[in-house]
Design an enzyme around this catalytic site. Structure first.
Site, PDB file in Angstrom:
ATOM      1  N   LYS B 219      21.676  14.127  28.320  1.00  0.00           N
ATOM      2  CA  LYS B 219      22.625  13.780  29.189  1.00  0.00           C
ATOM      3  C   LYS B 219      22.900  14.823  30.140  1.00  0.00           C
ATOM      4  O   LYS B 219      22.821  15.871  29.828  1.00  0.00           O
ATOM      5  CB  LYS B 219      24.039  13.291  28.559  1.00  0.00           C
ATOM      6  N   ASP B 247      19.504  11.394  31.635  1.00  0.00           N
ATOM      7  CA  ASP B 247      20.617  10.297  31.772  1.00  0.00           C
ATOM      8  C   ASP B 247      21.659  10.865  32.275  1.00  0.00           C
ATOM      9  O   ASP B 247      22.704  11.545  31.975  1.00  0.00           O
ATOM     10  CB  ASP B 247      20.914   9.673  30.343  1.00  0.00           C
ATOM     11  N   GLU B 273      17.750   8.238  34.197  1.00  0.00           N
ATOM     12  CA  GLU B 273      18.539   6.934  33.697  1.00  0.00           C
ATOM     13  C   GLU B 273      19.595   6.896  34.479  1.00  0.00           C
ATOM     14  O   GLU B 273      20.514   7.856  34.361  1.00  0.00           O
ATOM     15  CB  GLU B 273      18.334   6.932  32.375  1.00  0.00           C
ATOM     16  N   GLU B 300      21.476  -0.502  31.311  1.00  0.00           N
ATOM     17  CA  GLU B 300      22.492  -1.028  30.031  1.00  0.00           C
ATOM     18  C   GLU B 300      24.056  -1.310  30.658  1.00  0.00           C
ATOM     19  O   GLU B 300      24.682  -2.001  29.885  1.00  0.00           O
ATOM     20  CB  GLU B 300      22.859   0.548  29.311  1.00  0.00           C
ATOM     21  N   ASP B 323      20.386  -4.768  27.971  1.00  0.00           N
ATOM     22  CA  ASP B 323      21.499  -4.471  26.867  1.00  0.00           C
ATOM     23  C   ASP B 323      21.729  -5.878  26.148  1.00  0.00           C
ATOM     24  O   ASP B 323      22.017  -6.903  26.877  1.00  0.00           O
ATOM     25  CB  ASP B 323      22.838  -3.996  27.335  1.00  0.00           C
ATOM     26  N   HIS B 350      18.294  -0.617  25.999  1.00  0.00           N
ATOM     27  CA  HIS B 350      19.464   0.302  25.694  1.00  0.00           C
ATOM     28  C   HIS B 350      19.878   0.102  24.177  1.00  0.00           C
ATOM     29  O   HIS B 350      19.877  -1.007  23.753  1.00  0.00           O
ATOM     30  CB  HIS B 350      20.527   0.126  26.714  1.00  0.00           C
TER      31      HIS B 350
END
Lengths: 439, 439
Positions: B219, B247, B273, B300, B323, B350
């Site tokens: 992240k 991400d 992402e 997602e 998703d 996701h």
């Protein structure tokens, strides 16, 4: 210094499906409804009213979501809220757990609109002016601080937004005086619901023209032969100089939209509204290219500012029909007006429903006074029903909205209306439930 | 002939915010939750289980919406439902009053996913096979009849979709045998949550590599200096041949995304992402162009098939991360897989959350067997938490999902887990409420 003492959220539903008012190719039996928010303060003379609009089932979801969105408001100082309308918007919007359910779309966003519409109504009432005037008296910097510009800086930075508003600052006073004389132009959708007979359609078109309207809108998309016959009636009544708009309420795929609209081109429509999915930016761009010079309009289901940014970037629409109760209240509406001005696309807000006419008149007036400074190609929707439930209903004269003068955002409903149509326990619904086993 | 007797919808919330599992730049304190649907039938051995995934507050809205969506199911014949999975999807989806609250997005769409996921689980259990096999044994025509292709015909007609599936029909059996040996490749996000210390990050990366993973995801987006340091650690552990993904969970505007990703390019990320708003198709296209050869991934929060259609049309993404609980169940997931195959974009679903890994393994396997026929660039997310609550948890071995063999969509949770974490009245939440005044 008044404080917010409590938040009331009520599920109000009107049985419009009984008369097919509001019927179109996608929505055959809507019961026009509001998730209605009242912000009570410890000053008995000061409350804030707001709502989002739905068409029946699921209004309870918006009510529940609005109560969650508003949970942080009780106890807050009204002055502090009203002095930082961008701050409170961002605080409520950024709840990361609720954000997951959007972000910025669907039930949680409709609920944000309901709550923040009530906050803006409160702010205007506190200042003793109608909302359009509150906005028209804010400086460019104040307006930009209130606007939700997140995710827009690739086309519009805050500095550019200030510059855009500053450009129109000089003429604000004159444009207000002009509108106080002329009103703001509108068109009527009341004539053209899909459930109406040909005779009723003709009579309503004739009445619209006699009342001073230059535009009439018809619902299309269920049956091509019917559409050709109905458009013929409307064009005949309007004459060659009147404007006919057609509205398909999202029923077509892109290729079908192009084919169907071409079959109606003989009636010279000004625009085709909602030809396909409201999310399909590139689809609208393709339709626009194929059906020109017929314009493409959409926006009543435009979920947020990021969608509109792309509609403008892609050259997808000729008319932007933002919705005051679907976008995240004035904060996000401001952003879309700024984007539209940036790309020189006229905004013709969606109205009708419950109380949307009451709201959008303020926005359209403010746009002319402070943002676009133009009336070219601009005409705001007007639908003649359910106004009797509002304490300060909008007034239309000679095909134009008369400038509202009462303080607020014209969003307050009569207590009696709210009590009667409260779902499922208001007097109307309980007596109807007693009549039929399944309402 | 079994019938559905009742629908149970439960608000299940796990207190993941306590450990910062799942923390990222946008979502700092999610409590991973499920609006969990059980379709009971009059055959005690046959039920259907499904859910949508949320991160806490507002899960109750999805529960209420799922109950409304599912209201038409009790009394229905299981055989009739399962023989027309497209028909029941379209019937539930097209409720025009609920549609107004989307359309096809937000709470009402998450709720449709929860209910229809349970219907698909029921269909697979009725056939006694795992969902991936149910799908892999359907003919191209049956798959296309089940898929939601509305609003897609400008790029993919039903006939084109059948042709696309027919192309891969021959090799289905061999690809199943191959995956039964190798499993379906996955990557892990468990190492890189934003709330973890550098030491924990390093340890988890080392463990991931030792377990056979070739990909690790971090992240980013809260603080650039932190991101540079953390990416340095991950790259050091992975070595030059491992794949590092980053991400940002939507925190940036488009210009900021480009600048930030360029500053992390030195660590050679495979993809960035969710660099910006999940709705910003043209924004993703601009970012992709600017940061190439770093790939762009999103999905997602991709709300529906119309968004993905445009992502592909605009050349906006290198990896499609649909998703399984946000799209309208298998019906809409099928449409997105077909679109992706059409545009030759790899789908890397996701996962994580509650039970998403359990669902997406079926989809990824089916994609290889029957849609894309390719593993190139494809790697499915895996996050190692909350699996203990599932009756048939996914199994990962050597960095790959082992093919599930139990009948259904792997969506059933243990009754004890559901009862303990039911919000707000399950044992966990009542005892926590007793400890702290504000849970």
């Amino acid at each position: 210094m008044p404080r917010i003492t409590s938040v009331e959220v009520v599920d109000v539903r009107f049985p419009t499906s009984l008369t097919q008012d509001g019927s179109d190719a996608m929505n055959k039996d809507g019961d026009y409804s509001a998730a209605y928010v009242v912000l009570h303060t410890d000053d008995p003379a000061l409350s804030g009213y707001g709502f989002t609009f739905t068409i029946g089932r699921g209004n309870d979801l918006c009510v529940a979501a609005a109560a969650q969105r508003a949970a942080a408001l009780p106890g807050r100082s009204v002055d502090e809220l009203c002095e930082d309308l961008g701050g409170i918007y961002r605080e409520l919007q950024s709840d990361s757990q609720l954000r997951w359910l959007g972000p910025d779309k669907g039930v949680v966003h409709l609920a944000l609109a309901a709550v923040m519409n009530a906050v803006w109504d409160l702010a205007a009432r506190r200042s003793g002016v109608p909302l359009w005037r509150l906005l028209s008296e804010m400086s460019p910097e104040q307006l930009v601080a209130a606007a939700d510009l997140r995710y827009l800086s690739d086309v519009l930075t805050p500095d550019q937004a200030v510059a855009l508003l500053t450009r129109q600052e000089a003429g604000r006073k004159e444009r207000i005086e002009e509108l106080e004389t002329t009103g703001y132009p509108c068109y009527t959708t009341s004539a053209g619901w899909l459930g109406y007979s040909d005779a009723k359609l003709r009579r309503l078109c004739e009445e619209a023209v006699a009342s001073g309207y230059k535009h009439v809108k018809l619902k299309v998309g269920a049956n091509l032969a019917d559409d050709i016959r109905r458009c013929g009636i409307a064009r005949e009544v309007l004459g060659p100089d009147g404007h006919l708009m057609i509205d398909a309420n999202q029923v077509w795929d892109v290729p079908e939209a192009i084919e169907w609209v071409k079959a109606l081109a003989q009636f010279d429509p000004l625009w085709i509204e909602e030809p396909t999915s409201p999310d399909d930016i590139l689809g609208h761009a393709a339709i626009r290219k194929a059906v020109a010079p017929i314009g493409v309009a959409t926006g009543e289901h435009g979920m947020n500012r990021v969608l509109f940014k792309q509609m403008f970037q892609a050259g997808a629409i000729d008319y932007c029909q933002l919705d005051a109760a679907r976008l995240g209240s004035v904060n996000e509406v401001l952003a879309v007006y700024l984007l539209a001005a940036c790309f020189d696309v006229p905004v013709c807000p969606h109205a009708g429903g419950v109380g949307l006419c009451e709201l959008v008149q303020h926005l359209a007036i403010f746009d002319y006074v402070a943002v676009s400074g133009s009336l070219d190609g601009r005409v705001t929707e007007y639908v003649d029903h359910l106004h009797e439930h509002f304490v300060e209903p909008c007034v239309v004269r000679n095909g134009s909205y008369v400038l509202p003068v009462a303080p607020g955002y014209s969003a307050e409903m009569y207590t009696e209306s709210v009590e009667t149509y409260r779902f499922p326990d208001g007097a109307y619904w309980t007596s109807r439930a007693a009549e039929e086993p399944q309402p």
